[in-house]
Motif scaffolding. Structure first.
Motif, short mmCIF file in Angstrom:
data_model
loop_
_atom_site.label_atom_id
_atom_site.label_comp_id
_atom_site.label_asym_id
_atom_site.label_seq_id
_atom_site.Cartn_x
_atom_site.Cartn_y
_atom_site.Cartn_z
N LEU A 98 30.67 35.97 40.57
CA LEU A 98 29.41 36.29 40.80
C LEU A 98 28.98 37.09 39.70
CD1 LEU A 98 27.30 37.48 43.33
CD2 LEU A 98 29.37 38.51 44.31
N PHE A 99 29.41 38.27 38.96
CA PHE A 99 28.70 38.69 37.97
C PHE A 99 28.41 37.86 37.06
CE2 PHE A 99 30.55 40.41 33.48
CZ PHE A 99 30.10 41.57 33.78
N ALA A 100 28.59 36.94 37.10
CA ALA A 100 28.00 36.08 35.41
C ALA A 100 26.53 35.56 36.60
CB ALA A 100 28.72 34.60 35.35
N ALA A 101 26.33 35.33 37.42
CA ALA A 101 24.92 35.12 38.20
C ALA A 101 24.20 36.33 37.91
CB ALA A 101 25.08 34.76 39.65
N THR A 102 24.85 37.58 38.61
CA THR A 102 23.50 38.39 38.84
C THR A 102 23.37 39.30 38.17
OG1 THR A 102 25.59 40.33 38.80
CG2 THR A 102 24.76 39.56 40.87
N LEU A 103 23.98 39.00 36.17
CA LEU A 103 23.79 38.83 34.78
C LEU A 103 22.57 38.65 34.59
CD1 LEU A 103 26.76 39.13 32.56
CD2 LEU A 103 25.68 41.31 32.95
N VAL A 104 22.27 37.07 35.38
CA VAL A 104 21.40 36.60 34.77
C VAL A 104 19.68 36.95 35.77
CG1 VAL A 104 19.79 33.48 34.90
CG2 VAL A 104 22.29 33.95 34.61
N VAL A 105 20.15 37.18 37.15
CA VAL A 105 19.43 38.01 37.77
C VAL A 105 18.94 39.28 37.14
CG1 VAL A 105 18.80 38.37 40.23
CG2 VAL A 105 20.31 37.27 40.03
N ALA A 106 19.63 40.15 37.02
CA ALA A 106 19.22 41.40 36.50
C ALA A 106 18.22 41.14 34.87
CB ALA A 106 20.91 42.47 36.66
N GLY A 107 19.05 40.32 34.19
CA GLY A 107 18.56 39.56 33.16
C GLY A 107 17.39 39.94 33.04
N TRP A 108 16.52 39.45 34.26
CA TRP A 108 14.79 38.93 34.09
C TRP A 108 14.12 39.60 34.51
CZ3 TRP A 108 11.44 36.66 37.12
CH2 TRP A 108 12.30 37.04 38.68
N GLU A 109 14.65 40.36 36.55
CA GLU A 109 13.57 40.57 37.38
C GLU A 109 13.34 41.87 36.92
OE1 GLU A 109 12.53 39.84 41.15
OE2 GLU A 109 14.42 39.19 40.99
N THR A 110 13.87 42.65 35.76
CA THR A 110 13.42 44.31 35.92
C THR A 110 12.98 43.92 35.08
OG1 THR A 110 15.52 45.23 34.77
CG2 THR A 110 15.22 45.32 37.57
N THR A 111 13.54 43.67 33.40
CA THR A 111 12.36 43.44 32.38
C THR A 111 10.97 43.07 33.34
OG1 THR A 111 14.60 43.21 31.42
CG2 THR A 111 12.69 42.68 30.14
N ALA A 112 11.39 41.92 33.15
CA ALA A 112 10.08 41.20 33.60
C ALA A 112 8.91 42.13 34.00
CB ALA A 112 9.95 39.79 34.78
N ALA A 113 8.86 43.10 35.42
CA ALA A 113 9.03 44.02 35.89
C ALA A 113 8.11 45.38 35.37
CB ALA A 113 9.48 44.32 37.36
N ILE A 114 8.69 45.31 34.50
CA ILE A 114 8.50 46.32 33.66
C ILE A 114 7.33 46.45 32.42
CG2 ILE A 114 10.45 46.52 31.93
CD1 ILE A 114 8.51 50.06 33.35
N LEU A 115 7.43 45.11 31.75
CA LEU A 115 6.59 44.77 30.97
C LEU A 115 4.97 44.07 31.81
CD1 LEU A 115 5.50 43.73 28.53
CD2 LEU A 115 6.86 40.84 29.16
N SER A 116 5.07 44.10 33.33
CA SER A 116 4.11 43.77 33.58
C SER A 116 2.94 44.93 33.78
CB SER A 116 4.36 42.99 34.38
OG SER A 116 5.08 43.13 35.80
N SER A 117 4.44 45.64 34.47
CA SER A 117 3.41 47.20 34.76
C SER A 117 3.31 48.18 33.90
CB SER A 117 4.74 48.49 35.69
OG SER A 117 5.14 46.77 36.87
N SER A 118 3.75 47.69 32.54
CA SER A 118 3.35 48.88 31.19
C SER A 118 2.68 47.88 30.76
CB SER A 118 4.51 48.08 30.39
OG SER A 118 5.70 49.31 30.24
N LEU A 119 1.90 47.00 30.55
CA LEU A 119 0.52 46.16 30.22
C LEU A 119 -0.73 46.63 31.28
CD1 LEU A 119 1.42 42.53 30.01
CD2 LEU A 119 0.56 44.65 28.32
N LEU A 120 0.03 47.30 32.95
CA LEU A 120 -1.20 46.81 33.04
C LEU A 120 -1.27 48.99 33.22
CD1 LEU A 120 -3.31 47.57 35.67
CD2 LEU A 120 -1.38 47.70 37.59
#
Length: 376
Positions: free
Chosen positions: A195-217
């Motif tokens: 589960l630790f390995a799996a949540t690393l993948v989820v956390a590793g893209w979702e929040t960064t994708a969010a801040i990148l798109s919000s930053s562009l706006l």
């Protein structure tokens, strides 16, 4: 769930104190609070030695020096995505840049086969969902599927030690050593490692994708103190990108909530002159702390020359400081560097008031974001 009094903490220094002091403010007993996603069995709900053992499985996998070695690959991927996305003039920055960039990078670093990476996007959405049509059973099912997948791949890494090194391989080897050294239920520990390995993948893209798109706006709609569009400031002064990234992280919330995950006071304590009884629920207001004027003068002003901008709390602090912070910073810097170099005349491709934000999970991000390169 019965209601109870909670203390929302707004000061930067006080929030940092909460996050750094797990002896007084514990995650234990503060999970599954209304409006916050349940993180049971993940590192987000752990404290003390249990948390350190899980985080120790990574070694230095996300250390800044190691991330510097993957920069060239991130640059190449970003360059290709940006060149491809404007074939029709207008592009969705979420679907064509933010999501594929962050998902492919964390997938590559972890060692997830390309064909499987989108599965984690679906699992993550179900796990983090706050949609009324999503049940607890849906979230549990997503966790079970991620654990089963990761369990199989960890076993495969152990069976083939000659495979190229990746983060999942490191977790597999270190996890096997931990299981051998730890008395007790080996199966339970295997599940927690998967589960630790799996949540690393989820956390590793979702929040960064969010801040990148919000930053562009933000960059394409807001202006600096001189009245210049923020994006144009970066085109004219690309050396300010690193500080711009920190200012975006400081001023743009990545969660629908003002607070990071709740804590419980272990003993009677005091914060900012307020007595907090033992057992009380405490909400560390990271977004509020990032706009504390005592920590950041003129906190609502975005300043790409601000000193100490990286003292923000976007990645947390203390034992739960975000493991992937060096990777997130790398991706955000490379994305902005690439855009201002290749598309200096970038524009928002829709009226700002028409940008809708996703309400599917607690992660705050635009559902889509149209950007365009003006016609020659």
């Amino acid at each position: 769930m019965p209601s109870e009094v909670a203390y929302l903490v707004k000061g930067h220094a006080e929030v940092r104190r909460i996050l750094q002091n797990e002896a007084t403010f514990r995650r234990a007993g503060a999970d599954g609070i209304d409006h916050f996603p349940s993180t049971a069995a993940t590192v987000a709900a752990m404290d003390g030695d249990e948390l350190r053992r899980m985080r120790g499985l990574l070694g230095n996998a996300f250390a800044p020096a190691r991330m510097a070695r993957v920069r060239r690959a991130v640059e190449a991927l970003t360059d290709q995505l940006v060149r491809d996305m404007f074939a029709d003039g207008t592009a969705d920055a979420v679907e064509m840049l933010a999501l594929p960039l962050t998902l492919q990078v964390i997938g590559e670093i972890m060692g997830i086969p390309p064909a499987d990476r989108l599965r984690f996007a679906g699992w993550g959405d179900r796990y983090l969902s706050i949609h009324p049509d999503t049940s607890d059973a849906d979230s549990r099912s997503a966790v079970e599927e991620m654990v089963a997948y990761m369990g199989e791949h960890i076993a495969d890494r152990l069976a083939h030690p000659d495979r190229p090194s990746d983060v999942l391989g490191a977790i597999a080897v270190n996890g096997a050593a931990l299981i051998a050294a730890e008395p007790g239920d080996a199966h339970d520990l295997q599940v927690r490692i998967a589960l630790f390995a799996a949540t690393l993948v989820v956390a590793g893209w979702e929040t960064t994708a969010a801040i990148l798109s919000s930053s562009l706006l933000r960059l394409l709609t807001a202006h600096n103190a001189d009245g210049q569009l923020l994006y144009q400031e970066l085109v004219d002064h690309p050396t300010r990108i690193a500080t711009a990234v920190e200012e975006m992280l400081r001023t743009i919330p990545v969660s629908m909530l003002d607070s990071t995950l709740p804590r419980r006071a272990v003993s009677d304590t005091e914060l900012a002159g307020v007595r907090i009884p033992a057992g009380s629920l405490v909400l560390p207001g990271t977004d509020l702390g990032n706009r504390d004027p005592d920590a950041f003068p003129e906190p609502n002003r975005i300043d790409f020359q601000r000193r100490g901008a990286n003292r923000h709390l976007a990645f947390g602090a203390g034992p739960h400081f975000c493991l992937g912070a060096p990777l997130a910073r790398l991706e955000l810097n490379v994305a902005l560097e690439t855009l201002v170099r290749l598309v200096p005349d970038l524009e928002l491709g829709q009226p700002p008031e028409t940008v809708l934000f996703s309400a599917a999970t607690t992660i705050r991000r635009p559902k889509s974001l149209l950007i365009r390169r003006p016609s020659p």
